[in-house]
Write a protein that holds these residues in place. Structure first.
Motif, PDB file in Angstrom:
ATOM      1  N   MET A  86       1.075  -1.100   0.136  1.00 57.46           N
ATOM      2  CA  MET A  86       0.046  -0.023   0.128  1.00 57.46           C
ATOM      3  C   MET A  86       0.919   1.223   0.063  1.00 57.46           C
ATOM      4  O   MET A  86       1.797   1.144   0.692  1.00 57.46           O
ATOM      5  CB  MET A  86      -1.021  -0.059   1.068  1.00 57.46           C
ATOM      6  N   PRO A  87       0.458   2.256  -0.798  1.00 56.03           N
ATOM      7  CA  PRO A  87       1.157   3.352  -0.920  1.00 56.03           C
ATOM      8  C   PRO A  87       1.287   4.208   0.512  1.00 56.03           C
ATOM      9  O   PRO A  87       0.560   3.840   1.461  1.00 56.03           O
ATOM     10  CB  PRO A  87       0.411   4.303  -1.796  1.00 56.03           C
ATOM     11  N   GLN A  88       2.433   5.103   0.809  1.00 53.73           N
ATOM     12  CA  GLN A  88       2.495   5.796   1.992  1.00 53.73           C
ATOM     13  C   GLN A  88       2.170   7.175   1.866  1.00 53.73           C
ATOM     14  O   GLN A  88       2.558   7.640   1.052  1.00 53.73           O
ATOM     15  CB  GLN A  88       3.814   5.426   2.456  1.00 53.73           C
ATOM     16  N   MET A  89       1.637   7.819   2.784  1.00 54.29           N
ATOM     17  CA  MET A  89       1.054   9.116   2.708  1.00 54.29           C
ATOM     18  C   MET A  89       1.979   9.947   3.962  1.00 54.29           C
ATOM     19  O   MET A  89       1.909   9.419   4.872  1.00 54.29           O
ATOM     20  CB  MET A  89      -0.275   9.494   2.814  1.00 54.29           C
ATOM     21  N   LEU A 101       2.020  11.922  -1.376  1.00 51.46           N
ATOM     22  CA  LEU A 101       1.614  10.489  -1.501  1.00 51.46           C
ATOM     23  C   LEU A 101       2.781   9.876  -2.383  1.00 51.46           C
ATOM     24  O   LEU A 101       3.142  10.088  -3.303  1.00 51.46           O
ATOM     25  CB  LEU A 101       0.336  10.361  -2.287  1.00 51.46           C
ATOM     26  N   LEU A 102       3.246   8.865  -1.580  1.00 52.78           N
ATOM     27  CA  LEU A 102       4.465   7.959  -1.957  1.00 52.78           C
ATOM     28  C   LEU A 102       4.151   6.812  -2.523  1.00 52.78           C
ATOM     29  O   LEU A 102       3.576   5.795  -1.830  1.00 52.78           O
ATOM     30  CB  LEU A 102       5.514   7.781  -0.973  1.00 52.78           C
ATOM     31  N   ASP A 103       4.946   6.475  -3.775  1.00 56.57           N
ATOM     32  CA  ASP A 103       4.535   5.294  -4.354  1.00 56.57           C
ATOM     33  C   ASP A 103       5.702   4.145  -3.713  1.00 56.57           C
ATOM     34  O   ASP A 103       6.826   3.716  -4.351  1.00 56.57           O
ATOM     35  CB  ASP A 103       4.796   5.277  -6.023  1.00 56.57           C
ATOM     36  N   THR A 104       5.492   3.876  -2.421  1.00 62.26           N
ATOM     37  CA  THR A 104       6.264   2.713  -1.721  1.00 62.26           C
ATOM     38  C   THR A 104       5.312   2.164  -0.719  1.00 62.26           C
ATOM     39  O   THR A 104       4.422   2.789  -0.084  1.00 62.26           O
ATOM     40  CB  THR A 104       7.472   3.385  -1.091  1.00 62.26           C
ATOM     41  N   GLU A 105       5.574   0.810  -0.307  1.00 59.18           N
ATOM     42  CA  GLU A 105       4.863  -0.005   0.504  1.00 59.18           C
ATOM     43  C   GLU A 105       5.728   0.112   1.750  1.00 59.18           C
ATOM     44  O   GLU A 105       5.402  -0.530   2.730  1.00 59.18           O
ATOM     45  CB  GLU A 105       4.661  -1.431   0.072  1.00 59.18           C
ATOM     46  N   ASP A 106       7.126   0.279   1.741  1.00 63.93           N
ATOM     47  CA  ASP A 106       7.989   0.300   2.767  1.00 63.93           C
ATOM     48  C   ASP A 106       7.795   1.518   3.698  1.00 63.93           C
ATOM     49  O   ASP A 106       8.258   2.771   3.268  1.00 63.93           O
ATOM     50  CB  ASP A 106       9.288   0.294   2.316  1.00 63.93           C
ATOM     51  N   GLU A 107       7.346   1.392   4.952  1.00 61.51           N
ATOM     52  CA  GLU A 107       7.154   2.241   5.881  1.00 61.51           C
ATOM     53  C   GLU A 107       8.571   3.021   6.096  1.00 61.51           C
ATOM     54  O   GLU A 107       8.710   4.019   6.602  1.00 61.51           O
ATOM     55  CB  GLU A 107       6.493   2.052   7.104  1.00 61.51           C
ATOM     56  N   GLY A 108       9.552   2.236   6.209  1.00 67.04           N
ATOM     57  CA  GLY A 108      10.885   2.839   6.721  1.00 67.04           C
ATOM     58  C   GLY A 108      11.457   3.690   5.436  1.00 67.04           C
ATOM     59  O   GLY A 108      11.892   4.759   5.980  1.00 67.04           O
ATOM     60  N   VAL A 109      11.146   3.553   4.196  1.00 68.73           N
ATOM     61  CA  VAL A 109      11.428   4.432   2.990  1.00 68.73           C
ATOM     62  C   VAL A 109      10.650   5.839   3.486  1.00 68.73           C
ATOM     63  O   VAL A 109      10.955   6.996   3.414  1.00 68.73           O
ATOM     64  CB  VAL A 109      11.026   3.891   1.825  1.00 68.73           C
ATOM     65  N   ALA A 110       9.197   5.672   3.910  1.00 69.96           N
ATOM     66  CA  ALA A 110       8.455   6.868   3.939  1.00 69.96           C
ATOM     67  C   ALA A 110       9.052   7.563   5.131  1.00 69.96           C
ATOM     68  O   ALA A 110       9.011   8.839   4.912  1.00 69.96           O
ATOM     69  CB  ALA A 110       7.004   6.426   4.184  1.00 69.96           C
ATOM     70  N   MET A 111       9.260   6.843   6.403  1.00 69.94           N
ATOM     71  CA  MET A 111       9.891   7.335   7.567  1.00 69.94           C
ATOM     72  C   MET A 111      11.265   8.282   7.167  1.00 69.94           C
ATOM     73  O   MET A 111      11.339   9.482   7.519  1.00 69.94           O
ATOM     74  CB  MET A 111      10.182   6.638   8.759  1.00 69.94           C
ATOM     75  N   ARG A 134       1.344   7.608   7.018  1.00 67.51           N
ATOM     76  CA  ARG A 134       0.064   6.727   7.164  1.00 67.51           C
ATOM     77  C   ARG A 134       0.113   5.854   5.678  1.00 67.51           C
ATOM     78  O   ARG A 134       0.367   6.378   4.473  1.00 67.51           O
ATOM     79  CB  ARG A 134      -1.096   7.301   7.119  1.00 67.51           C
ATOM     80  N   GLY A 135      -0.161   4.400   5.678  1.00 66.71           N
ATOM     81  CA  GLY A 135      -0.459   3.672   4.795  1.00 66.71           C
ATOM     82  C   GLY A 135      -1.825   4.175   3.951  1.00 66.71           C
ATOM     83  O   GLY A 135      -2.683   4.373   4.631  1.00 66.71           O
ATOM     84  N   VAL A 136      -2.105   3.851   2.924  1.00 62.38           N
ATOM     85  CA  VAL A 136      -3.302   4.222   2.117  1.00 62.38           C
ATOM     86  C   VAL A 136      -3.606   3.082   1.563  1.00 62.38           C
ATOM     87  O   VAL A 136      -2.958   2.224   0.865  1.00 62.38           O
ATOM     88  CB  VAL A 136      -2.866   5.308   1.052  1.00 62.38           C
ATOM     89  N   GLY A 137      -4.949   2.621   1.716  1.00 58.39           N
ATOM     90  CA  GLY A 137      -5.533   1.522   1.414  1.00 58.39           C
ATOM     91  C   GLY A 137      -6.997   1.483   1.748  1.00 58.39           C
ATOM     92  O   GLY A 137      -7.613   2.258   2.171  1.00 58.39           O
ATOM     93  N   PRO A 138      -7.640   0.133   1.657  1.00 61.66           N
ATOM     94  CA  PRO A 138      -9.002   0.077   1.787  1.00 61.66           C
ATOM     95  C   PRO A 138      -9.401   0.361   3.186  1.00 61.66           C
ATOM     96  O   PRO A 138      -8.465   0.092   4.229  1.00 61.66           O
ATOM     97  CB  PRO A 138      -9.365  -1.127   1.586  1.00 61.66           C
ATOM     98  N   CYS A 139     -10.598   0.806   3.847  1.00 64.77           N
ATOM     99  CA  CYS A 139     -10.905   1.264   5.197  1.00 64.77           C
ATOM    100  C   CYS A 139     -10.905  -0.041   5.752  1.00 64.77           C
ATOM    101  O   CYS A 139     -11.228   0.134   7.060  1.00 64.77           O
ATOM    102  CB  CYS A 139     -12.125   2.149   4.744  1.00 64.77           C
ATOM    103  N   TYR A 140     -11.076  -1.034   5.432  1.00 64.64           N
ATOM    104  CA  TYR A 140     -11.324  -2.390   6.080  1.00 64.64           C
ATOM    105  C   TYR A 140      -9.836  -2.945   6.394  1.00 64.64           C
ATOM    106  O   TYR A 140      -9.966  -3.948   7.400  1.00 64.64           O
ATOM    107  CB  TYR A 140     -12.244  -3.480   5.502  1.00 64.64           C
ATOM    108  N   MET A 141      -8.869  -2.298   6.282  1.00 67.32           N
ATOM    109  CA  MET A 141      -7.687  -2.729   6.686  1.00 67.32           C
ATOM    110  C   MET A 141      -7.251  -2.458   7.841  1.00 67.32           C
ATOM    111  O   MET A 141      -7.495  -1.261   8.430  1.00 67.32           O
ATOM    112  CB  MET A 141      -6.712  -2.632   5.564  1.00 67.32           C
TER     113      MET A 141
END
Length: 115
Positions: A1-4, A81-91, A108-115
């Motif tokens: 999931m992308p990171q914001m 809005l970052l094209d990475t699933e890696d929270e460490g990269v976002a940090m 914050r990760g961006v994804g469906p509200c049920y996650m």
């Protein structure tokens, strides 16, 4: 999931800063966005205005409140809005963000509200 990266800033800070300083800060943010773009990480970016409305629908009706909101001490001032699933990269990028000097950068990760 992308990171914001959400920029959470104190209300009134923009007015206190003044136009010249505000333009200088904005240029730093544009430069930061260009770095993210050059790395292929930027999916979206925007600054958000301070004027706001809130809407809630309850019992078949809608209620709207005009801002500013007295109880609020902070506002979301913008995002990257970052094209990475890696929270460490976002940090790591959040640590480089100029806004971290005068605001809080929330990751914050961006994804469906049920996650």
């Amino acid at each position: 999931m992308p990171q914001m990266l959400l920029i959470v800033e104190p209300i009134g800070q923009r007015a206190e800063r003044g136009r010249a300083d505000g333009e200088a800060v904005y240029q730093r943010m544009l430069d930061f966005a260009a770095e993210l773009q050059a790395e292929g990480l930027l999916l979206g970016v925007n600054s958000l205005g301070s004027a706001a409305k809130r809407l809630a629908k309850r019992d078949g009706g809608a209620q709207v409140w005009d801002g500013p909101f007295a109880e609020a001490k902070e506002m979301v001032g913008g995002y990257f809005l970052l094209d990475t699933e890696d929270e460490g990269v976002a940090m790591a990028w959040a640590e480089r963000c100029p806004a971290a000097e005068w605001a809080t950068v929330e990751i914050r990760g961006v994804g469906p509200c049920y996650m």
